[in-house]
Design a protein around this motif. Structure first.
Motif, short mmCIF file in Angstrom:
data_model
loop_
_atom_site.label_atom_id
_atom_site.label_comp_id
_atom_site.label_asym_id
_atom_site.label_seq_id
_atom_site.Cartn_x
_atom_site.Cartn_y
_atom_site.Cartn_z
N UNK A 190 1.06 -1.34 -0.25
CA UNK A 190 0.10 0.07 0.09
C UNK A 190 0.60 1.16 0.24
N UNK A 191 0.35 2.31 -0.78
CA UNK A 191 1.74 3.66 -0.29
C UNK A 191 0.18 4.91 0.15
N UNK A 192 1.03 5.62 0.10
CA UNK A 192 0.12 7.02 0.99
C UNK A 192 1.68 8.36 1.07
N UNK A 193 0.18 9.20 0.54
CA UNK A 193 1.61 10.19 0.66
C UNK A 193 1.49 10.57 1.97
N UNK A 194 3.43 11.58 2.49
CA UNK A 194 3.57 11.65 3.72
C UNK A 194 3.63 13.25 3.89
N UNK A 195 3.52 13.57 5.33
CA UNK A 195 4.02 15.01 5.51
C UNK A 195 5.49 15.00 6.46
N UNK A 196 6.01 15.81 5.95
CA UNK A 196 7.02 15.96 7.12
C UNK A 196 6.54 16.81 7.84
N UNK A 197 6.57 16.14 9.09
CA UNK A 197 6.13 17.15 10.49
C UNK A 197 7.41 17.52 11.24
N UNK A 198 8.87 16.90 11.08
CA UNK A 198 9.96 17.65 11.29
C UNK A 198 10.60 17.17 10.98
N UNK A 199 11.88 17.61 11.00
CA UNK A 199 13.61 17.49 10.21
C UNK A 199 13.88 18.30 10.98
N UNK A 200 15.39 17.58 12.27
CA UNK A 200 16.24 17.73 12.73
C UNK A 200 17.63 17.53 11.28
N UNK A 201 18.39 18.16 11.10
CA UNK A 201 20.10 18.15 10.65
C UNK A 201 20.44 17.69 11.61
N UNK A 202 20.62 18.18 12.87
CA UNK A 202 21.70 18.31 13.21
C UNK A 202 21.78 16.65 13.84
N UNK A 203 20.47 16.02 14.53
CA UNK A 203 20.91 14.64 14.68
C UNK A 203 20.52 13.74 13.52
N UNK A 204 20.02 13.80 12.39
CA UNK A 204 19.56 13.60 10.96
C UNK A 204 18.91 12.21 11.54
N UNK A 205 17.61 12.62 11.94
CA UNK A 205 16.60 12.62 12.64
C UNK A 205 15.38 12.91 11.71
N UNK A 206 13.74 12.89 11.15
CA UNK A 206 12.97 12.98 10.77
C UNK A 206 11.89 12.72 11.02
N UNK A 207 10.07 12.79 11.39
CA UNK A 207 8.67 12.42 11.55
C UNK A 207 8.32 12.79 10.70
N UNK A 208 7.84 11.63 9.89
CA UNK A 208 6.95 11.95 8.56
C UNK A 208 5.41 11.50 8.79
N UNK A 209 4.42 12.15 8.73
CA UNK A 209 2.73 10.99 9.00
C UNK A 209 2.36 11.10 7.83
N UNK A 210 1.78 9.55 7.68
CA UNK A 210 0.33 9.77 7.01
C UNK A 210 -0.24 8.93 7.44
N UNK A 211 -1.80 9.38 6.63
CA UNK A 211 -3.28 9.21 7.21
C UNK A 211 -3.62 7.93 6.19
N UNK A 212 -4.01 6.87 7.19
CA UNK A 212 -4.69 5.67 6.77
C UNK A 212 -5.63 5.33 7.68
N UNK A 213 -6.69 4.91 6.29
CA UNK A 213 -7.57 4.85 6.92
C UNK A 213 -8.51 3.88 7.33
N UNK A 214 -8.41 3.47 9.13
CA UNK A 214 -8.93 2.85 9.69
C UNK A 214 -8.71 1.56 9.67
N UNK A 215 -7.51 1.41 9.19
CA UNK A 215 -7.01 -0.11 9.23
C UNK A 215 -5.93 -0.45 9.73
N UNK A 216 -5.48 -0.97 10.11
CA UNK A 216 -4.45 -1.45 11.02
C UNK A 216 -3.29 -1.65 10.66
N UNK A 217 -2.02 -0.88 11.20
CA UNK A 217 -0.46 -0.50 10.59
C UNK A 217 0.17 -0.61 11.35
#
Length: 184
Positions: A141-168
């Motif tokens: 399955x494929x979903x468009x994601x939004x970048x919530x936060x990206x920190x260059x110093x720690x090289x970490x990023x958090x993305x968010x996907x909208x999954x319609x009422x399915x178990x993820x």
């Protein structure tokens, strides 16, 4: 050259170590004191080495592929004189001359860490400059994601996907303070 030889040796040691880790320890039955002396050499498994297979089967559904599209601004091959303010003013060269934009595509991976909210953790460099991020789950399955936060110093990023009422599938984060040397 010395550093290159050290890297080659380390690479060879990793390959040998991986081969040894993948195989169980085998001993010759004749060398074991409890083996009957039949004259025929029989091999037996003494102790299997730990396997990562159960862990991989458990966490693989939470691992995602990330496809990125974006635009990057880059300097064309520049003449060092273009950096001189006097030269730029004398020849009436506008700021930003020589800068061009180009499209890029990239790929990376991430891990679902919160199934209810659709949060995915990845590296910041994976989504750097992204204008479009698509997450592909292990079940295709494929979903468009939004970048919530990206920190260059720690090289970490958090993305968010909208999954319609399915178990993820999600990966539970562990407690790094509870780890000991040698834990898998």
């Amino acid at each position: 050259s010395r550093l290159k030889r050290m890297r080659e040796r380390r690479g060879a040691a990793l390959v040998i170590g991986a081969a040894l880790a993948a195989a169980p320890i085998i001993v010759n039955a004749q060398s074991a004191p409890s083996a009957p002396n039949t004259g025929v050499s029989e091999a037996r498994v003494v102790a299997p080495l730990p396997s990562l297979a159960p862990m991989i089967k458990r966490v693989s559904p939470a691992v995602v592929s990330i496809a990125i599209k974006g635009t990057i601004r880059e300097q064309a091959a520049r003449n060092p004189l273009l950096d001189d303010p006097f030269f730029r003013r004398f020849f009436n060269i506008p700021p930003g001359a020589g800068v061009r934009e180009r499209q890029f595509q990239s790929a990376g991976s991430g891990v679902v860490v919160d199934a209810k909210r659709g949060y995915i953790v990845t590296n910041a460099h994976v989504v750097d400059g992204a204008t479009e991020v698509v997450v592909k789950l292990a079940d295709k399955r494929e979903f468009e994601a939004k970048v919530l936060i990206a920190d260059e110093r720690t090289d970490l990023a958090v993305l968010k996907i909208e999954v319609p009422d399915e178990q993820l599938p999600a990966l539970a984060l562990g407690d790094s303070d509870a780890l000991e040397v040698g834990d898998l």
